[in-house]
Design a protein around this motif. Structure first.
Motif, PDB file in Angstrom:
ATOM      1  N   HIS A 184     -80.409 -18.112 -50.026  1.00 48.61           N
ATOM      2  CA  HIS A 184     -79.632 -16.876 -50.125  1.00 48.61           C
ATOM      3  C   HIS A 184     -80.145 -16.013 -51.278  1.00 48.61           C
ATOM      4  N   ASP A 227     -76.800 -22.523 -47.160  1.00 46.47           N
ATOM      5  CA  ASP A 227     -77.984 -22.171 -47.948  1.00 46.47           C
ATOM      6  C   ASP A 227     -79.072 -23.212 -47.712  1.00 46.47           C
ATOM      7  N   ILE A 244     -73.141 -16.547 -52.388  1.00 46.76           N
ATOM      8  CA  ILE A 244     -72.067 -16.492 -51.403  1.00 46.76           C
ATOM      9  C   ILE A 244     -70.937 -17.404 -51.857  1.00 46.76           C
ATOM     10  N   ASP A 297     -80.350 -13.721 -42.634  1.00 50.05           N
ATOM     11  CA  ASP A 297     -81.044 -12.683 -43.384  1.00 50.05           C
ATOM     12  C   ASP A 297     -82.380 -12.332 -42.728  1.00 50.05           C
ATOM     13  N   HIS A 307     -70.150 -15.591 -40.985  1.00 50.97           N
ATOM     14  CA  HIS A 307     -70.694 -16.615 -41.865  1.00 50.97           C
ATOM     15  C   HIS A 307     -69.721 -17.796 -41.923  1.00 50.97           C
TER      16      HIS A 307
END
Length: 378
Positions: free
Chosen positions: A218, A299, A222, A327, A15
């Motif tokens: 998200h 995001d 995060i 995701d 990430h």
């Protein structure tokens, strides 16, 4: 016996907020200063690095013994700007039947370029009925890099959608869209989907969404370091740092490339590193779209599941690596929306073992097998 040209330091991408600043300064930059300075001499000629990379393929610049051939093209979309394209023709290619072939269109993700599909080109060109087109989006790779003037979401999307539409038309690929299979990675997948939603719902028979970005917000918070968020909002990216590093830019890139290409033979590793440096240090252009589409921490500002995916007329396959930081729930929700609203089963989700975000590099064998299977049943 282990191949002496292969190292065991390969690491999948993580990430974008997962590298603390203290680790960045302790990172390994294996390229020598001498090599970095030598690469700097060609900073204004990224096409050299692209050519050096593609020349490792058996069918470039000359046809191979199977009769497969290829060429690099500049497809001008106006008087000044062009799309850089690498097109591969099958054995026994007949130009007069161009429109009767099936066409695989490969689109890279954020910051990328067509050369990152280097390990896929040779293996997937097995069927004589297919032509492969790998392109650099406007403002990326070796395509022209005009000053980025977009000020809002609509202008950002028009920047990419209009230039892609022009390329598609100039290549006559709009005439028989049922022959088009689009394979797009990450942010490129987002752009291809929104292009279809907003401009041309039937531009392809099927889209393979490879670890697509900005599909949904998200689901859990995060952590984003303050320094990272500030740089993100100001459009200061790793590419900015490479440009500011001057003769040491290639050495800086080697921190990333030494891990990402570690499982490849040395000659390929080096060529991909120089190619990455060549496009990373080129004038900033298309990369400045990022902050319009993603908030700090990657995001989604405008989630794809809210953009009207059911308007697309093509089939869709959402592909994720098992260890993907994207995701998979996004693809599952997108497929549910599409299938429910269209009362069909035109959208599905696939997970690929032993891979993360860059599936085409993380698990080359399985990714190539996936494409060959999709081409076979197309």
């Amino acid at each position: 016996m282990m191949n002496p040209h292969i190292t065991q330091n390969y690491k999948r991408s993580t990430h974008p907020t997962s590298l603390p600043l203290n680790k960045l300064f302790k990172a390994n930059f294996p390229l020598s200063i001498k090599e970095s300075v030598n690469d700097f001499k060609y900073r204004n000629n990224p096409l050299k690095f692209q050519n050096d990379l593609l020349s490792l393929l058996p069918f470039y610049p000359n046809p191979d013994k199977l009769g497969r051939s290829s060429e690099v093209l500049k497809i001008f979309i106006d008087d000044e700007n062009y799309i850089n394209e690498f097109v591969i023709y099958p054995a026994n290619y007949d130009e007069s039947h161009y429109l009767k072939y099936k066409h695989l269109i490969l689109v890279h993700g954020y910051g990328g370029g067509l050369g990152f599909f280097y390990k896929n080109f040779n293996q997937i060109l097995q069927n004589e009925n297919w032509i492969i087109h790998s392109i650099d989006l406007l403002g990326y790779g070796c395509s022209s890099r005009p000053t980025f003037t977009a000020q809002n979401l609509s202008e950002v999307e028009s920047w990419f959608h209009d230039s892609f539409q022009k390329w598609l038309t100039l290549k006559n690929l709009h005439l028989f869209p049922e022959n088009n299979l689009v394979v797009a990675h990450s942010m490129g997948a987002y752009l291809m989907a929104t292009y279809g939603i907003l401009q041309n719902p039937s531009f392809a028979k099927k889209i393979l969404m490879i670890s697509p970005g900005a599909v949904l917000k998200h689901r859990k918070q995060i952590f984003v370091p303050k320094y990272f968020a500030k740089l993100w909002e100001q459009n200061i990216s790793p590419f900015t740092l490479v440009r500011k590093s001057g003769p040491l830019g290639s050495k800086l890139v080697s921190m990333w490339s030494s891990r990402r290409f570690a499982n490849l033979p040395k000659i390929e590793r080096q060529a991909l590193h120089r190619y990455a440096y060549g496009i990373f240090q080129s004038k900033g252009s298309g990369e400045y779209m990022l902050n319009f589409l993603l908030a700090p921490g990657a995001d989604a500002r405008h989630p794809l599941i809210e953009r009207g995916l059911h308007k697309l007329k093509c089939d869709m396959l959402w592909c994720y690596g098992k260890d993907d930081w994207m995701d998979k729930k996004g693809g599952e929700l997108a497929s549910s929306i599409i299938n429910n609203l269209t009362k069909s089963n035109k959208s599905s989700v696939l997970e690929i073992d032993d891979s993360g975000h860059h599936i085409y590099l993380d698990n080359i064998k399985e990714f190539n097998r996936l494409l060959l299977n999709e081409m076979e049943k197309f």
